[in-house]
Design a protein around this motif. Structure first.
Motif, PDB file in Angstrom:
ATOM      1  N   ASP A 159       0.797  -1.296  -0.136  1.00 28.23           N
ATOM      2  CA  ASP A 159       0.025   0.087  -0.101  1.00 28.23           C
ATOM      3  C   ASP A 159       0.723   1.278  -0.010  1.00 28.23           C
ATOM      4  N   VAL A 160       1.915   1.181   0.986  1.00 30.15           N
ATOM      5  CA  VAL A 160       2.801   2.367   0.807  1.00 30.15           C
ATOM      6  C   VAL A 160       3.248   2.674  -0.525  1.00 30.15           C
ATOM      7  N   VAL A 161       3.980   1.671  -1.072  1.00 29.52           N
ATOM      8  CA  VAL A 161       4.472   1.914  -2.312  1.00 29.52           C
ATOM      9  C   VAL A 161       3.545   2.229  -3.556  1.00 29.52           C
ATOM     10  N   LEU A 162       2.296   1.540  -3.712  1.00 31.09           N
ATOM     11  CA  LEU A 162       1.401   2.065  -4.460  1.00 31.09           C
ATOM     12  C   LEU A 162       0.621   3.418  -4.404  1.00 31.09           C
ATOM     13  N   VAL A 163       0.656   3.505  -3.122  1.00 31.27           N
ATOM     14  CA  VAL A 163      -0.062   5.037  -2.953  1.00 31.27           C
ATOM     15  C   VAL A 163       0.721   6.165  -3.024  1.00 31.27           C
ATOM     16  N   THR A 164       2.163   6.000  -2.965  1.00 24.27           N
ATOM     17  CA  THR A 164       3.212   6.910  -3.211  1.00 24.27           C
ATOM     18  C   THR A 164       3.249   6.944  -4.866  1.00 24.27           C
ATOM     19  N   LEU A 165       3.498   5.985  -5.442  1.00 23.48           N
ATOM     20  CA  LEU A 165       3.521   6.019  -6.915  1.00 23.48           C
ATOM     21  C   LEU A 165       2.413   6.621  -7.575  1.00 23.48           C
ATOM     22  N   VAL A 166       0.956   6.082  -7.132  1.00 21.40           N
ATOM     23  CA  VAL A 166      -0.362   6.711  -7.635  1.00 21.40           C
ATOM     24  C   VAL A 166      -0.409   8.279  -7.532  1.00 21.40           C
ATOM     25  N   THR A 167      -0.111   8.553  -6.335  1.00 17.82           N
ATOM     26  CA  THR A 167      -0.217   9.971  -6.163  1.00 17.82           C
ATOM     27  C   THR A 167       1.071  10.917  -6.697  1.00 17.82           C
ATOM     28  N   THR A 168       2.044  10.727  -6.973  1.00 17.48           N
ATOM     29  CA  THR A 168       2.997  11.374  -7.791  1.00 17.48           C
ATOM     30  C   THR A 168       2.862  11.297  -9.177  1.00 17.48           C
ATOM     31  N   ILE A 169       2.111  10.063  -9.873  1.00 19.51           N
ATOM     32  CA  ILE A 169       2.019  10.133 -11.119  1.00 19.51           C
ATOM     33  C   ILE A 169       0.403  11.011 -11.274  1.00 19.51           C
ATOM     34  N   ALA A 170      -0.321  11.137 -10.365  1.00 17.84           N
ATOM     35  CA  ALA A 170      -1.654  12.168 -10.668  1.00 17.84           C
ATOM     36  C   ALA A 170      -1.365  13.391 -10.320  1.00 17.84           C
ATOM     37  N   ALA A 171      -0.232  13.657  -9.585  1.00 15.30           N
ATOM     38  CA  ALA A 171       0.465  15.213  -9.471  1.00 15.30           C
ATOM     39  C   ALA A 171       1.153  15.307 -11.037  1.00 15.30           C
ATOM     40  N   LEU A 172       1.982  14.872 -11.564  1.00 12.90           N
ATOM     41  CA  LEU A 172       2.645  14.757 -12.852  1.00 12.90           C
ATOM     42  C   LEU A 172       1.388  15.203 -13.917  1.00 12.90           C
ATOM     43  N   LEU A 173       0.344  14.198 -13.760  1.00 11.58           N
ATOM     44  CA  LEU A 173      -0.516  14.516 -14.849  1.00 11.58           C
ATOM     45  C   LEU A 173      -1.458  15.838 -14.478  1.00 11.58           C
ATOM     46  N   TYR A 174      -1.526  16.302 -13.097  1.00 10.10           N
ATOM     47  CA  TYR A 174      -1.867  17.486 -12.905  1.00 10.10           C
ATOM     48  C   TYR A 174      -1.326  18.498 -13.429  1.00 10.10           C
TER      49      TYR A 174
END
Length: 192
Positions: A160-175
């Motif tokens: 969960d730590v790895v996935l949440v960190t990656l997903v939120t960082t990718i979401a910030a990049l897309l934003y």
């Protein structure tokens, strides 16, 4: 009053001179007039701000109250969230997901302790042995032992730590990419 005594002048708002500012000069004689003229020359005169004709005008003695009420009015600022720092998003997501993982381990431990104290696992073992038969050596209590449950919970928390960190960082990049096209999210902030 004699000419040698000092005359106290009332405090007058510089935006609204009154007739009382001219009285001490007349009462003090020629010297008083010169002192009042020099005091008036050194005091800056503020001009009242232009107000709309529909705005209510303050009463004669309420100039300080009107100024205080004007400063208490909430200000509104319009801002645009045009870029998000990826490193700060990754750090915040990592810390929050670690906190959620710790909370998950504690909750699972407490839940397992409560279920074990209530005898839920032994009752489920008896129900399973009644359904399957006595020749089966399957025990639910062995499958759901505390070390096994905690190891699975810790593994899921790390994933969960790895996935949440990656997903939120990718979401910030897309934003950041999308806000470059449309200008970001517009916010209106006020200090109520």
């Amino acid at each position: 009053m004699s000419a040698s005594s000092t005359v106290r002048q009332p405090l007058v708002s510089p935006a609204r001179p009154t007739a009382s500012a001219a009285r001490p000069a007349a009462a003090g004689g020629a010297g008083g007039a010169a002192g009042a003229a020099s005091a008036a020359a050194t005091r800056p005169v503020a001009r009242p701000a232009a107000s709309s004709p529909s705005a209510p005008q303050p009463a004669e003695g309420s100039a300080p109250a009107a100024a205080a009420a004007g400063s208490d009015a909430p200000r509104r600022v319009r801002l645009s969230l045009s870029r998000v720092n990826l490193w700060s998003v990754a750090r915040l997501a990592f810390l929050l997901s670690v906190a959620l993982g710790i909370i998950a381990v504690v909750v699972v431990t407490l839940l397992w302790a409560v279920l074990n104290a209530m005898g839920v696992f032994t009752q489920l073992d008896s129900v399973i042995s009644d359904v399957v038969g006595t020749e089966s050596d399957f025990r639910l209590a062995d499958l759901l032992s505390l070390p096994r449950v905690l190891s699975v919970t810790v593994f899921l928390a790390v994933v969960d730590v790895v996935l949440v960190t990656l997903v939120t960082t990718i979401a910030a990049l897309l934003y950041n990419l999308a806000s470059g096209l449309v200008g970001g999210i517009r916010l209106t902030l006020s200090d109520d």
